[in-house]
Design an enzyme around this catalytic site. Sequence first.
Site, mmCIF file in Angstrom:
data_model
loop_
_atom_site.group_PDB
_atom_site.id
_atom_site.type_symbol
_atom_site.label_atom_id
_atom_site.label_comp_id
_atom_site.label_asym_id
_atom_site.label_seq_id
_atom_site.Cartn_x
_atom_site.Cartn_y
_atom_site.Cartn_z
ATOM 1 N N CYS A 1 -45.557 4.721 -33.040
ATOM 2 C CA CYS A 1 -46.693 4.795 -32.113
ATOM 3 C C CYS A 1 -46.265 4.953 -30.662
ATOM 4 C CB CYS A 1 -47.598 3.575 -32.270
ATOM 5 S SG CYS A 1 -46.780 1.984 -32.021
ATOM 6 N N HIS B 1 -50.144 1.995 -25.106
ATOM 7 C CA HIS B 1 -48.720 1.939 -24.785
ATOM 8 C C HIS B 1 -48.462 2.791 -23.541
ATOM 9 C CE1 HIS B 1 -48.079 -0.255 -28.337
ATOM 10 N NE2 HIS B 1 -47.520 0.656 -29.111
#
Length: 365
Positions: free
Chosen positions: A164, A257
Amino acid sequence: MKKYRAGVIGATGMVGRTLVSLLQKHPYFQPTVLAASSASEGKTYREALLAKNGVSFSETGFSVFSESTLNMPLFNAEADFDKIAQNADFVFCAIHADPSIVRQTEERFAKAELPVISVNSANRRLPDVPVIIPEINPEHLGVLPFQKRRLGTKRGFIVTKSNCSLQSYVPLLHPLRSFGIQKATICTCQAISGAGKTFHSMPEISDNVIPYIAGEEEKSETEPLKIWGNIEDGKIVPVAAPIISARCFRVPVLHGHTAAIFVSFDHPPEKDEIIRRWNSYEGLPQRLRLPSAPQRFIRYFPQNDRPQPGLDRDEGNGMTICAGGLCRDNVSDYKFTGLSHNLLRGAAGGAILLAELLVAEGFLD
């Protein structure tokens, strides 16, 4: 259009729940099989979610699911293997287990002639298992006939989405590869949902930063090289360059993120050319107008304080990669910031976009 029957293995975890919620009204897919560990066996989806997440989950967590979904029975991912195989055309695998167990589980489903779309890392290192970011390396699906030959299958195979955190910087480096990227230094600030946690279940993150995430730095440094690799003799051969150095932090952010990227080139481009390439880049999903593909794959923010997880992670329904802060650097040629929604683009949404690509390319027929 025909709807494909989708199974979700690991349906009670954070990524599994997101997969189920996104599949409910999908134009290509319908969730027909939900499976988890033996602890959920015999329960409805509602009962299993309550048992795993507590009564407080019902206040908000159930709102994204229809009553018919909540009343679906939970299968035991191991004991009910035959039932799962009979009632699904393909499966998403989002189980949280030892890598050896994940590898065995995914291969077992593939050998039962079920395509497996994995959000796990267990099979990513195998040279005939593609690690796909649909806008970047769809051509790696060309390795699947060789994988099927190894597995002895006609229809079953395993494809994986990338780690991810890669979504926050690999898509931003990719349009710049023609300038000859020599090296890139990355620092990712990763949200707690990337660990399957909430602020309630991870109290140690309050007023804190954890400067280590097991296995993340190795994935961050090696997976991009495979994504940019070439198929040779039935295997994906990673590229030798650029050299990537990564440091990965867990930070007190729920979703999103963020990455700080420092990059050096053989032939450094002008700043305006970098921004132009980012804003104009489109991949095969955009050209095919796949349902989960954002109209804009990359968006550059000119403001000095953007992108921010709280403001920008939902750009393009959480599927757009955000960039900002591009400027010259004293050590490298350029530095900039990247952001991606780890639960959507980085996990469930990215897996569904990969499934849509497989449909478009005929791999699920």
